[in-house]
Motif scaffolding. Structure first.
Motif, PDB file in Angstrom:
ATOM      1  N   GLY A  56       0.802  -1.213   0.000  1.00  0.00           N
ATOM      2  CA  GLY A  56       0.000   0.000   0.000  1.00  0.00           C
ATOM      3  C   GLY A  56       0.834   1.261   0.000  1.00  0.00           C
ATOM      4  O   GLY A  56       0.561   2.203   0.746  1.00  0.00           O
ATOM      5  N   PHE A  57       1.869   1.302  -0.825  1.00  0.00           N
ATOM      6  CA  PHE A  57       2.713   2.502  -0.910  1.00  0.00           C
ATOM      7  C   PHE A  57       3.143   2.717  -2.352  1.00  0.00           C
ATOM      8  O   PHE A  57       2.986   1.836  -3.209  1.00  0.00           O
ATOM      9  N   LEU A  58       3.673   3.904  -2.621  1.00  0.00           N
ATOM     10  CA  LEU A  58       4.063   4.277  -3.974  1.00  0.00           C
ATOM     11  C   LEU A  58       5.522   3.947  -4.247  1.00  0.00           C
ATOM     12  O   LEU A  58       6.361   3.984  -3.341  1.00  0.00           O
ATOM     13  N   ASN A  78      -9.399   2.790   1.932  1.00  0.00           N
ATOM     14  CA  ASN A  78      -8.487   1.655   1.771  1.00  0.00           C
ATOM     15  C   ASN A  78      -9.148   0.460   2.454  1.00  0.00           C
ATOM     16  O   ASN A  78      -9.370   0.511   3.667  1.00  0.00           O
ATOM     17  N   TYR A  81      -5.652   9.909   1.630  1.00  0.00           N
ATOM     18  CA  TYR A  81      -5.703   9.796   0.164  1.00  0.00           C
ATOM     19  C   TYR A  81      -6.423  10.975  -0.491  1.00  0.00           C
ATOM     20  O   TYR A  81      -6.595  10.989  -1.709  1.00  0.00           O
ATOM     21  N   SER A 111       2.781  10.859   3.656  1.00  0.00           N
ATOM     22  CA  SER A 111       3.424   9.580   3.343  1.00  0.00           C
ATOM     23  C   SER A 111       2.981   9.010   2.003  1.00  0.00           C
ATOM     24  O   SER A 111       3.746   8.293   1.356  1.00  0.00           O
ATOM     25  N   LYS A 112       1.741   9.288   1.581  1.00  0.00           N
ATOM     26  CA  LYS A 112       1.243   8.739   0.319  1.00  0.00           C
ATOM     27  C   LYS A 112       1.475   9.662  -0.864  1.00  0.00           C
ATOM     28  O   LYS A 112       1.207   9.288  -2.000  1.00  0.00           O
ATOM     29  N   THR A 113       1.973  10.863  -0.598  1.00  0.00           N
ATOM     30  CA  THR A 113       2.130  11.828  -1.680  1.00  0.00           C
ATOM     31  C   THR A 113       3.556  12.343  -1.860  1.00  0.00           C
ATOM     32  O   THR A 113       3.937  12.710  -2.967  1.00  0.00           O
ATOM     33  N   PRO A 150       7.266   8.714   2.240  1.00  0.00           N
ATOM     34  CA  PRO A 150       6.859   7.816   3.325  1.00  0.00           C
ATOM     35  C   PRO A 150       7.854   7.798   4.481  1.00  0.00           C
ATOM     36  O   PRO A 150       7.459   7.783   5.648  1.00  0.00           O
ATOM     37  N   GLY A 162      -6.699   7.732  -5.334  1.00  0.00           N
ATOM     38  CA  GLY A 162      -5.844   6.763  -4.661  1.00  0.00           C
ATOM     39  C   GLY A 162      -5.170   5.839  -5.650  1.00  0.00           C
ATOM     40  O   GLY A 162      -5.019   6.157  -6.829  1.00  0.00           O
ATOM     41  N   SER A 201      -2.408  -3.303  -5.392  1.00  0.00           N
ATOM     42  CA  SER A 201      -1.849  -1.961  -5.417  1.00  0.00           C
ATOM     43  C   SER A 201      -1.478  -1.570  -6.847  1.00  0.00           C
ATOM     44  O   SER A 201      -0.919  -2.375  -7.599  1.00  0.00           O
ATOM     45  N   GLY A 211       0.397   1.222  -7.251  1.00  0.00           N
ATOM     46  CA  GLY A 211       1.322   2.276  -6.878  1.00  0.00           C
ATOM     47  C   GLY A 211       2.673   2.222  -7.554  1.00  0.00           C
ATOM     48  O   GLY A 211       3.583   2.951  -7.150  1.00  0.00           O
TER      49      GLY A 211
END
Length: 481
Positions: free
Chosen positions: A123-125, A263, A294, A323-325, A328, A410, A456, A458
């Motif tokens: 769940g991360f980019l 999520n 998100y 953290s998501k943009t 992180p 998201g 994901s 991402g």
């Protein structure tokens, strides 16, 4: 500095060229299967360099808008397969439970640390999508100029410059927060933790969306809370009628929700439903702990408002992070806890004393100089394209009976597998083939959703991910059989 400006102008040029091609496709001038102008021809037409056009075409390939054909050129890409229906909403759950998902979470995190695993469960980019180099340069400059302030404790409520920037942005969300309303935290996880501790005690019952982010479930388990799961629709989020029924049956101390791009569902609660939710809870003086991590990753023209925008009594505790943009690893989050601000601030000092100073400074600078908005515009386009590519691949490779969510922001997809398919078995077989996914039981205190998985989107699309989803589809067919 001049080099950075030139790089920024170059970035704007290739984005302008890419937008020009997309406009031709939207107007119908170029249709699926049509060859688009050659690199040299478009460079002459637009008055830009060949390198700029190549970068624009690469960007359009990553978005799934065009495709390159060897020895032939670039063509408008056709949709590979029609998308199947959306997943069905969960059934109402009438009893409370204590979350117990640690072993499944440990497997997922273990896979995430292995670079050889294709991270469809993460769940991360991908760092490639984040402004890593720019942040590194800025952080270095800030560290050299910060002096003693950079290594000193930044005691709660946190860095004033960052809180001012967040407050300024909140005007666009309809919240109009002040810097004094905000407490900075170590990521959104600490923000949620502090807010929960401020308004509950061990043994209390907390209402959550179903399915729910497993991080929330782990947090509730660590604080010895009981959970009541409220069904959520993949498009519109929490079922408010089911919540009202649960409040009549249980003594609910708080509600935790992700109204904007939940999520794992990716659901977006309509504004009128957010307002109704806030009013419903306000009448009973029940706090809403809102995770809006998100919210900035919307695919539409306007950022959706958080539920906090409808809060007139200070009972909505808004939490988020960068953290998501942005980064992180910086672990820069924040909370706007309303009437519970003092309690949250005191708990923050007891729990972690302060949020790291230099990362707060770097994020504040990024927000202040306009870099964040420019980064977000490009990031949202990329994520929308990646979600579309993964959705199309699932539609093409997975067996009949599969259902896929339609997130409007998201980077997460909720997939309902064909009847009789075990998500846990599929997860085990996929991991044996070097692919991680997040099985549905992770997202329920009662370990429901045995026939669902979260994927994901991402990471930039590539042949590796195409092959991984094709393999998943074959394994899914075997598990269903």
């Amino acid at each position: 500095m001049q080099q950075e400006t030139v790089a920024g102008e170059q970035g704007l040029l290739y984005e302008r060229v890419a937008a020009h091609i997309e406009e031709l496709i939207e107007r119908g001038t170029l249709r699926a299967g049509d060859r688009i102008p050659s690199v040299r021809r478009l460079a002459r037409q637009q008055g830009v360099s060949i390198a700029t056009v190549l970068q624009a075409y690469l960007e359009l390939e990553n978005r799934g808008t065009i495709e390159a054909r060897p020895q032939s050129g670039h063509y408008v890409r056709a949709r590979r397969a029609p998308l199947p229906p959306e997943p069905r909403a969960a059934r109402a759950c009438t009893t409370t439970s204590r979350p117990s998902i640690e072993s499944m979470v440990a497997k997922l995190y273990g896979a995430g640390r292995d670079p050889s695993i294709v991270p469809l469960g993460a769940g991360f980019l991908d760092p490639e999508l984040l402004p890593t180099e720019r942040l590194n340069r800025a952080s270095s400059l800030i560290a050299r100029g910060a002096g003693g302030a950079g290594v000193a404790y930044d005691l709660p409520p946190g860095l004033l410059a960052l809180r001012r920037q967040i407050a300024r942005r909140s005007i666009e969300w309809g919240c109009a927060l002040s810097a004094d309303d905000i407490v900075t935290t170590v990521g959104a996880a600490e923000a949620l933790h502090l807010c929960l501790r401020a308004v509950t005690r061990p043994g209390d019952t907390i209402a959550v969306e179903s399915p729910a982010y497993y991080g929330l479930l782990r947090l509730l388990a660590s604080l010895n809370m009981r959970v009541i799961e409220i069904p959520a629709h993949p498009r519109t989020g929490m079922d408010l009628a089911a919540l009202a029924e649960a409040m009549g049956r249980h003594r609910i101390r708080a509600v935790m929700a992700i109204p904007n791009f939940n999520n794992p569902l990716g659901s977006l609660m309509p504004d009128e439903a957010k307002e109704e939710l806030v009013e419903m809870l306000g009448r009973r003086e029940i706090p809403l702990i809102e995770d809006d991590i998100y919210g900035d990753l919307h695919f539409g023209d306007e950022r959706p408002r958080p539920a906090k925008a409808f809060d007139k009594r200070g009972l909505v505790m808004l939490c988020s992070s960068f953290s998501k943009t942005v980064a992180p690893g910086y672990r820069v989050g924040w909370a706007a806890p309303g009437i519970f601000r003092e309690e949250v601030e005191q708990l923050k000092f007891v729990q972690s004393v302060a949020t790291a100073t230099l990362p707060q400074m770097a994020v504040a600078d990024f927000l202040d100089n306009g870099g964040y908005d420019h980064h977000l515009r490009a990031l949202r386009r990329k994520l929308a394209a990646q979600v579309e590519r993964v959705s199309e691949a699932v539609a093409e490779y997975f067996p009949p009976g599969t259902r896929i969510s339609r997130p409007a922001g998201g980077f997460l997809l909720w997939v309902e597998l064909p009847p009789g398919t075990s998500a846990l078995l599929l997860s085990e077989r996929a991991l044996a083939r070097g692919i991680s996914i997040a099985p549905g039981p992770l997202f329920s205190a009662k370990q429901r959703f045995s026939g669902y998985i979260r994927l994901s989107c991402g990471h930039p699309w590539s042949e590796l991910f195409d092959h991984a989803i094709r393999t998943l589809g074959k394994l899914c067919a075997e598990c269903a059989g």
